[in-house]
Design an enzyme around this catalytic site. Structure first.
Site, PDB file in Angstrom:
ATOM      1  CG  ASP A  26      -2.034   1.020   1.108  1.00 28.41           C
ATOM      2  OD1 ASP A  26      -2.404   1.384  -0.024  1.00 28.41           O
ATOM      3  OD2 ASP A  26      -2.524   1.469   2.165  1.00 28.41           O
ATOM      4  CG  ASN A  74      -7.839  -2.518  -4.621  1.00 29.77           C
ATOM      5  OD1 ASN A  74      -6.928  -3.295  -4.350  1.00 29.77           O
ATOM      6  ND2 ASN A  74      -8.097  -1.462  -3.847  1.00 29.77           N
TER       7      ASN A  74
HETATM    8  C1  IPE Z   1      -5.149  -2.664   0.314  1.00 30.65           C
HETATM    9  O1  IPE Z   1      -4.919  -1.328   0.033  1.00 30.65           O
HETATM   10  C2  IPE Z   1      -5.186  -3.464  -0.953  1.00 30.65           C
HETATM   11  C3  IPE Z   1      -3.903  -3.594  -1.662  1.00 30.65           C
HETATM   12  C4  IPE Z   1      -2.766  -3.081  -1.301  1.00 30.65           C
HETATM   13  C5  IPE Z   1      -3.948  -4.410  -2.836  1.00 30.65           C
HETATM   14  P1  IPE Z   1      -6.119  -0.304  -0.164  1.00 30.65           P
HETATM   15  O2  IPE Z   1      -5.508   1.003  -0.488  1.00 30.65           O
HETATM   16  O3  IPE Z   1      -7.101  -0.844  -1.124  1.00 30.65           O
HETATM   17  O4  IPE Z   1      -6.772  -0.293   1.293  1.00 30.65           O
HETATM   18  P2  IPE Z   1      -7.726   0.771   1.997  1.00 30.65           P
HETATM   19  O5  IPE Z   1      -8.798   1.132   1.006  1.00 30.65           O
HETATM   20  O6  IPE Z   1      -6.880   1.953   2.344  1.00 30.65           O
HETATM   21  O7  IPE Z   1      -8.238   0.079   3.219  1.00 30.65           O
HETATM   22  C1  IPE Z   2      -1.757   0.046  -3.236  1.00 31.60           C
HETATM   23  O1  IPE Z   2      -1.473   1.408  -3.341  1.00 31.60           O
HETATM   24  C2  IPE Z   2      -1.981  -0.591  -4.574  1.00 31.60           C
HETATM   25  C3  IPE Z   2      -3.340  -1.111  -4.777  1.00 31.60           C
HETATM   26  C4  IPE Z   2      -4.321  -1.028  -3.923  1.00 31.60           C
HETATM   27  C5  IPE Z   2      -3.616  -1.756  -6.033  1.00 31.60           C
HETATM   28  P1  IPE Z   2      -2.638   2.468  -3.368  1.00 31.60           P
HETATM   29  O2  IPE Z   2      -3.028   2.711  -4.770  1.00 31.60           O
HETATM   30  O3  IPE Z   2      -3.757   2.080  -2.470  1.00 31.60           O
HETATM   31  O4  IPE Z   2      -1.880   3.740  -2.799  1.00 31.60           O
HETATM   32  P2  IPE Z   2      -2.477   4.834  -1.836  1.00 31.60           P
HETATM   33  O5  IPE Z   2      -2.955   4.124  -0.606  1.00 31.60           O
HETATM   34  O6  IPE Z   2      -3.612   5.489  -2.570  1.00 31.60           O
HETATM   35  O7  IPE Z   2      -1.347   5.745  -1.572  1.00 31.60           O
HETATM   36 MG    MG Z   3      -4.120   2.439  -0.498  1.00 26.70          MG
END
Ligand code: IPE
Ligand code: IPE
Ligand code: MG
Length: 246
Positions: A26, A74
């Site tokens: 993340d 996602n």
């Molecule tokens: C968790 O991250 C999922 C992945 C890293 C694939 P998210 O960015 O989707 O999680 P939330 O929405 O902050 O809980």
């Molecule tokens: C995690 O990074 C990747 C996926 C969930 C696919 P994010 O895209 O959630 O990154 P932030 O949390 O918005 O910074």
């Molecule tokens: Mg995220």
């Protein structure tokens, strides 16, 4: 915790390396935003961080590395971002297919792969085929993965056995239940790492994380380099695991 003089890197106990490390990758979007780049550039940097991490953890002797790449939630993101993530996965898989045997990495997928494109499904089938011949670290990529979805699928599979084959409900044990999860035959994670500053599981390995040690850090996933991974492992090595005992 012991720190070496160089780079403040902790000295790891080579005899206490976690067998299974899980990571929620993340913080990609914020990593890019901080640099004035589109979020997709963050996913690209995140994909590179993943490949570096896998190679480093394999060199430490980690046996299983499970990464959260795309959750069942996602899909709520803009179509353009979802497509960019799928495009990166496509590129990673093509590279992995060429290099897996040489690097001796086994790739495995956790999640509902049915809604993925035919092209992606084909690439996954190909990597599964190559994985049968490799013996090194197993990398589990959680793709369209949700902990609740995984549990519901396991329940359905057991319910079918009861309804169709007359299995008595008492035959359902923790072991039998575990064998119906994506992680069947894989030990639970010893260490679960969440970079990106959020203090939550976001539907990741809900059953398997029962006794995992957690490591949360504000470092964003694309910045999780060897030194940051060492910090997580050193934190793990400083924990006393009791599993309910004393
Ligand atoms: C968790 O991250 C999922 C992945 C890293 C694939 P998210 O960015 O989707 O999680 P939330 O929405 O902050 O809980
Ligand atoms: C995690 O990074 C990747 C996926 C969930 C696919 P994010 O895209 O959630 O990154 P932030 O949390 O918005 O910074
Ligand atoms: Mg995220």
């Amino acid at each position: 915790m012991l720190f070496g003089k160089q780079e403040d890197r902790p000295v790891l106990d080579k005899n206490n390396i976690p067998v299974h490390i899980a990571a929620i990758m993340d913080g990609n979007g914020r990593w890019a935003q901080k640099r004035g780049l589109p979020r997709t550039a963050g996913h690209s940097a995140g994909s590179e961080a993943f490949q570096r991490a896998a190679e480093y953890l394999q060199s430490l002797g980690v046996k299983y590395f499970t990464v959260y790449a795309f959750s069942t939630e996602n899909w709520k993101r803009p179509e353009e971002e979802v497509q960019a993530i799928m495009g990166l996965l496509d590129r990673y898989l093509r590279k992995a297919i060429r290099e897996m045997a040489e690097k001796n990495i086994r790739l495995h997928f956790f999640g509902d792969l049915e809604p993925l494109s035919d092209n992606m499904k084909k690439l996954i089938a190909e990597t599964n085929e190559i994985s049968r011949g490799t013996t090194g670290m197993q990398v589990n990529v959680c793709l369209n993965y949700g902990g609740r979805d995984e549990i519901v699928r396991a329940v359905r599979s057991l319910a079918r056995d009861c309804a169709r084959d007359g299995m008595p409900p008492e035959a359902i044990t923790e072991e039998l239940f575990s064998s119906r999860l994506y992680s069947a035959n894989i030990p639970d994670p010893d260490l679960t790492i969440r970079p990106g500053g959020e203090l939550r599981l976001s539907n990741f390995l809900l059953w398997q994380n029962a006794y995992s040690e957690f490591y949360f850090t504000d470092t964003l996933w694309p910045d999780m380099d060897e030194a940051e991974l060492d910090k997580a492992i050193a934190a793990y090595q400083g924990r006393k695991r009791r599993f309910g005992g004393i």
